[in-house]
Write an enzyme that holds these catalytic residues in place. Sequence first.
Site, PDB file in Angstrom:
ATOM      1  N   HIS A  78       0.839  -1.205   0.000  1.00  0.00           N
ATOM      2  CA  HIS A  78       0.000   0.000   0.000  1.00  0.00           C
ATOM      3  C   HIS A  78       0.869   1.249   0.000  1.00  0.00           C
ATOM      4  O   HIS A  78       1.862   1.324   0.716  1.00  0.00           O
ATOM      5  CB  HIS A  78      -0.908   0.024   1.235  1.00  0.00           C
ATOM      6  CG  HIS A  78      -2.078  -0.902   1.141  1.00  0.00           C
ATOM      7  ND1 HIS A  78      -3.158  -0.825   1.971  1.00  0.00           N
ATOM      8  CD2 HIS A  78      -2.332  -1.935   0.293  1.00  0.00           C
ATOM      9  CE1 HIS A  78      -4.033  -1.757   1.653  1.00  0.00           C
ATOM     10  NE2 HIS A  78      -3.550  -2.452   0.637  1.00  0.00           N
ATOM     11  N   TYR A 206      -8.886   5.361   8.098  1.00  0.00           N
ATOM     12  CA  TYR A 206      -8.964   5.711   9.522  1.00  0.00           C
ATOM     13  C   TYR A 206      -9.958   6.866   9.612  1.00  0.00           C
ATOM     14  O   TYR A 206      -9.710   7.929   9.034  1.00  0.00           O
ATOM     15  CB  TYR A 206      -7.611   6.183  10.050  1.00  0.00           C
ATOM     16  CG  TYR A 206      -6.577   5.096  10.223  1.00  0.00           C
ATOM     17  CD1 TYR A 206      -5.884   4.572   9.140  1.00  0.00           C
ATOM     18  CD2 TYR A 206      -6.270   4.588  11.492  1.00  0.00           C
ATOM     19  CE1 TYR A 206      -4.928   3.577   9.310  1.00  0.00           C
ATOM     20  CE2 TYR A 206      -5.313   3.602  11.677  1.00  0.00           C
ATOM     21  CZ  TYR A 206      -4.642   3.103  10.575  1.00  0.00           C
ATOM     22  OH  TYR A 206      -3.696   2.114  10.748  1.00  0.00           O
ATOM     23  N   PRO A 299      -3.507  -0.078  19.119  1.00  0.00           N
ATOM     24  CA  PRO A 299      -3.280  -0.516  17.740  1.00  0.00           C
ATOM     25  C   PRO A 299      -3.444   0.562  16.657  1.00  0.00           C
ATOM     26  O   PRO A 299      -3.139   0.307  15.494  1.00  0.00           O
ATOM     27  CB  PRO A 299      -4.331  -1.622  17.537  1.00  0.00           C
ATOM     28  CG  PRO A 299      -5.366  -1.377  18.572  1.00  0.00           C
ATOM     29  CD  PRO A 299      -4.695  -0.702  19.718  1.00  0.00           C
ATOM     30  N   LYS A 303       1.631  -0.355  15.226  1.00  0.00           N
ATOM     31  CA  LYS A 303       3.055  -0.452  15.577  1.00  0.00           C
ATOM     32  C   LYS A 303       3.450  -1.689  16.385  1.00  0.00           C
ATOM     33  O   LYS A 303       4.639  -1.995  16.489  1.00  0.00           O
ATOM     34  CB  LYS A 303       3.471   0.792  16.394  1.00  0.00           C
ATOM     35  CG  LYS A 303       3.563   2.030  15.562  1.00  0.00           C
ATOM     36  CD  LYS A 303       4.736   1.969  14.607  1.00  0.00           C
ATOM     37  CE  LYS A 303       4.657   3.000  13.539  1.00  0.00           C
ATOM     38  NZ  LYS A 303       4.977   2.572  12.220  1.00  0.00           N
ATOM     39  N   TYR A 389       4.324   6.364  10.284  1.00  0.00           N
ATOM     40  CA  TYR A 389       3.495   5.193   9.975  1.00  0.00           C
ATOM     41  C   TYR A 389       4.280   4.185   9.139  1.00  0.00           C
ATOM     42  O   TYR A 389       4.285   2.986   9.435  1.00  0.00           O
ATOM     43  CB  TYR A 389       2.221   5.641   9.230  1.00  0.00           C
ATOM     44  CG  TYR A 389       1.145   4.576   9.182  1.00  0.00           C
ATOM     45  CD1 TYR A 389       1.288   3.440   8.377  1.00  0.00           C
ATOM     46  CD2 TYR A 389      -0.023   4.686   9.939  1.00  0.00           C
ATOM     47  CE1 TYR A 389       0.317   2.464   8.331  1.00  0.00           C
ATOM     48  CE2 TYR A 389      -1.004   3.710   9.903  1.00  0.00           C
ATOM     49  CZ  TYR A 389      -0.833   2.603   9.095  1.00  0.00           C
ATOM     50  OH  TYR A 389      -1.800   1.634   9.051  1.00  0.00           O
TER      51      TYR A 389
HETATM   52  P1  RFL Z   1       3.171 -12.162  21.474  1.00  0.00           P
HETATM   53  O1  RFL Z   1       2.698 -12.254  20.082  1.00  0.00           O
HETATM   54  O2  RFL Z   1       2.167 -11.880  22.534  1.00  0.00           O
HETATM   55  O3  RFL Z   1       3.933 -13.511  21.792  1.00  0.00           O
HETATM   56  C1  RFL Z   1       4.309 -13.833  23.105  1.00  0.00           C
HETATM   57  C2  RFL Z   1       4.332 -15.324  23.217  1.00  0.00           C
HETATM   58  O4  RFL Z   1       4.750 -15.677  24.537  1.00  0.00           O
HETATM   59  C3  RFL Z   1       3.917 -16.732  24.983  1.00  0.00           C
HETATM   60  N1  RFL Z   1       3.933 -16.795  26.462  1.00  0.00           N
HETATM   61  C4  RFL Z   1       4.755 -17.626  27.131  1.00  0.00           C
HETATM   62  N2  RFL Z   1       5.676 -18.491  26.730  1.00  0.00           N
HETATM   63  C5  RFL Z   1       6.335 -19.212  27.662  1.00  0.00           C
HETATM   64  N3  RFL Z   1       6.084 -19.078  28.991  1.00  0.00           N
HETATM   65  C6  RFL Z   1       5.154 -18.231  29.464  1.00  0.00           C
HETATM   66  N4  RFL Z   1       4.899 -18.163  30.765  1.00  0.00           N
HETATM   67  C7  RFL Z   1       4.446 -17.438  28.508  1.00  0.00           C
HETATM   68  N5  RFL Z   1       3.477 -16.501  28.592  1.00  0.00           N
HETATM   69  C8  RFL Z   1       3.185 -16.121  27.354  1.00  0.00           C
HETATM   70  C9  RFL Z   1       2.550 -16.391  24.423  1.00  0.00           C
HETATM   71  O5  RFL Z   1       1.692 -17.525  24.398  1.00  0.00           O
HETATM   72  C10 RFL Z   1       2.955 -15.922  23.027  1.00  0.00           C
HETATM   73  O6  RFL Z   1       3.003 -16.981  22.104  1.00  0.00           O
HETATM   74  O7  RFL Z   1       4.318 -11.053  21.633  1.00  0.00           O
HETATM   75  P2  RFL Z   1       5.483 -10.597  20.606  1.00  0.00           P
HETATM   76  O8  RFL Z   1       6.151 -11.787  20.006  1.00  0.00           O
HETATM   77  O9  RFL Z   1       6.247  -9.596  21.349  1.00  0.00           O
HETATM   78  O10 RFL Z   1       4.717  -9.913  19.388  1.00  0.00           O
HETATM   79  C11 RFL Z   1       4.041  -8.705  19.579  1.00  0.00           C
HETATM   80  C12 RFL Z   1       2.776  -8.671  18.733  1.00  0.00           C
HETATM   81  O11 RFL Z   1       2.106  -9.905  18.793  1.00  0.00           O
HETATM   82  C13 RFL Z   1       1.841  -7.570  19.234  1.00  0.00           C
HETATM   83  O12 RFL Z   1       2.550  -6.355  19.407  1.00  0.00           O
HETATM   84  C14 RFL Z   1       0.690  -7.268  18.308  1.00  0.00           C
HETATM   85  O13 RFL Z   1      -0.038  -8.383  17.933  1.00  0.00           O
HETATM   86  C15 RFL Z   1      -0.227  -6.299  19.052  1.00  0.00           C
HETATM   87  N6  RFL Z   1      -1.546  -6.292  18.494  1.00  0.00           N
HETATM   88  C16 RFL Z   1      -1.760  -5.567  17.394  1.00  0.00           C
HETATM   89  N7  RFL Z   1      -0.748  -4.832  16.889  1.00  0.00           N
HETATM   90  C17 RFL Z   1      -0.947  -4.096  15.800  1.00  0.00           C
HETATM   91  O14 RFL Z   1       0.002  -3.448  15.348  1.00  0.00           O
HETATM   92  N8  RFL Z   1      -2.189  -4.101  15.169  1.00  0.00           N
HETATM   93  C18 RFL Z   1      -3.236  -4.858  15.633  1.00  0.00           C
HETATM   94  O15 RFL Z   1      -4.298  -4.860  15.063  1.00  0.00           O
HETATM   95  C19 RFL Z   1      -3.050  -5.611  16.794  1.00  0.00           C
HETATM   96  N9  RFL Z   1      -4.043  -6.368  17.282  1.00  0.00           N
HETATM   97  C20 RFL Z   1      -2.587  -7.039  19.062  1.00  0.00           C
HETATM   98  C21 RFL Z   1      -3.824  -7.075  18.427  1.00  0.00           C
HETATM   99  C22 RFL Z   1      -2.383  -7.764  20.251  1.00  0.00           C
HETATM  100  C23 RFL Z   1      -3.423  -8.480  20.841  1.00  0.00           C
HETATM  101  N10 RFL Z   1      -3.171  -9.105  22.113  1.00  0.00           N
HETATM  102  C24 RFL Z   1      -1.824  -9.243  22.617  1.00  0.00           C
HETATM  103  C25 RFL Z   1      -4.107  -9.376  23.078  1.00  0.00           C
HETATM  104  C26 RFL Z   1      -4.859  -7.843  18.960  1.00  0.00           C
HETATM  105  C27 RFL Z   1      -4.657  -8.542  20.169  1.00  0.00           C
HETATM  106  C28 RFL Z   1      -5.816  -9.363  20.689  1.00  0.00           C
HETATM  107  C1  PHB Z   2      -5.420  -4.576  11.124  1.00  0.00           C
HETATM  108  O1  PHB Z   2      -5.482  -4.819   9.908  1.00  0.00           O
HETATM  109  O2  PHB Z   2      -5.758  -5.408  11.977  1.00  0.00           O
HETATM  110  C2  PHB Z   2      -4.933  -3.262  11.588  1.00  0.00           C
HETATM  111  C3  PHB Z   2      -4.428  -2.369  10.658  1.00  0.00           C
HETATM  112  C4  PHB Z   2      -3.998  -1.132  11.068  1.00  0.00           C
HETATM  113  C5  PHB Z   2      -4.073  -0.782  12.404  1.00  0.00           C
HETATM  114  C6  PHB Z   2      -4.562  -1.676  13.339  1.00  0.00           C
HETATM  115  C7  PHB Z   2      -4.998  -2.927  12.928  1.00  0.00           C
HETATM  116  O3  PHB Z   2      -3.679   0.451  12.799  1.00  0.00           O
END
Ligand code: RFL
Ligand code: PHB
Length: 396
Positions: A78, A206, A299, A303, A389
């Site tokens: 994009h 957005y 979110p 980032k 961004y």
């Molecule tokens: P993760 O992906 O949470 O992975 C951490 C891993 O550690 C495991 N864990 C353990 N392992 C061993 N022993 C323990 N005691 C443990 N406790 C936990 C977990 O099971 C998991 O597998 O962290 P990591 O690798 O730092 O990656 C970061 C990203 O995943 C995170 O920043 C993003 O997904 C945040 N996030 C979003 N970010 C965006 O930029 N856009 C989004 O739309 C967005 N949606 C989200 C999200 C995070 C969410 N969470 C954490 C609730 C939506 C959700 C629901």
């Molecule tokens: C998503 O596609 O889940 C998404 C994209 C942009 C954002 C947050 C979530 O800022």
Amino acid sequence: MTSPDLIRTDVVIIGAGPAGMLLSHLLAADGVESVVVETRSAEYVAARIRAGILEHSTVDLLRQHGLADRLEREGDEHRGIYLAWPGEKHHVDFVDLVGRSVWVYGQTEVQKDLVAAREAAGQQVLYECGDVTLHDLESDAPFVELVHEGRTVRVQGRVVAGCDGSFGPSRAAVLEGVRTTWERVYPYSWLGILADVAPSTDELIYAWHPDGFAMHSMRSATVSRLYLQVPNDTPVQDWSDDRIWTALAERLGHGHDGWELTPGPITEKSVLPMRSYVQTPMRHGSLFLAGDSAHIVPPTGAKGLNLAVADVGLLAPALVDLVRKRDPRLADQYSDAALRRVWRCTHFSWWMTTMLHTAGDAFDTQLQLSQLRWVASSEAGRAGLAENYAGLPIGF
Ligand code: RFL
Ligand code: PHB
């Protein structure tokens, strides 16, 4: 009492999310061994629906390490995003403004690619571990103890990488008195849906609206991802499919300049709370934190995943030097270097969030609309958004 089974390695990685799996990949590329320990099952980790946007430097890093083949085939590049508010819609073209694009490629897909690459290389990942505890972090022989398939296992390394997200034990293993935490909880949440319908937009929208923020994102040519601002603790059952599509249409500007939102079957619905959180330092003795274990962003700026990748991009060479050459210089700089970007992204995510979400204050509303008009109409305003961004270079 029987002694635990012992596994020795260079780096014990806690967490098999994107930070942990990418770290194991980058370390292996430089001949450093690791063992990954994870509480969940491989299937659970693979199915989690989360982030959707990869910034430029994330894609570069994945490319450099041979992890971007499917992304280049199936991902969608994009040029920018749309900013909208009632009666207005403006494209912010990152490529024109700062020469960098972003990619729509779900975190679920990134995770699958990382797992496939590590499996092909024979990476040891212990899934479904219980009672994961960290020990001797102030020594150069730290270890992690856990229960795996009914047996107590000790995994000992030169260092431990805490990649276990916001609920894992690593962040709390940095002792009180050593750690400082900063937190901001926002007075709203996101209701997110996945829908089996072609996106109604070519790039993300957005949208600010007096009823609350809305966003149109996507996962593929046939799957859309959309979000609505809702009050905290909103039960998901309060939002029928009809109510969701009606609110999305209203807030995203259905009808403005002939634009239409096409609804479709909703396959997933959940409410996500939002907060900003930073814990410093990101290193304590032999423990290094990366990704969500050290910081959480709302979110709105997309980032979270990108910051996790950027941390690992700094941490991997630091651990390679430390383990292979016994050179501590990069490791000593890791926390400060990573935190520069963490705070920049924390500010950007807070800025996007507070500019776009309504909190019921009439004065704030006027400030938000003024800020949106300035960002959309001034080249300097657009460039600032674009630079943040699309992502600053790794090492910024
Ligand atoms: P993760 O992906 O949470 O992975 C951490 C891993 O550690 C495991 N864990 C353990 N392992 C061993 N022993 C323990 N005691 C443990 N406790 C936990 C977990 O099971 C998991 O597998 O962290 P990591 O690798 O730092 O990656 C970061 C990203 O995943 C995170 O920043 C993003 O997904 C945040 N996030 C979003 N970010 C965006 O930029 N856009 C989004 O739309 C967005 N949606 C989200 C999200 C995070 C969410 N969470 C954490 C609730 C939506 C959700 C629901
Ligand atoms: C998503 O596609 O889940 C998404 C994209 C942009 C954002 C947050 C979530 O800022």
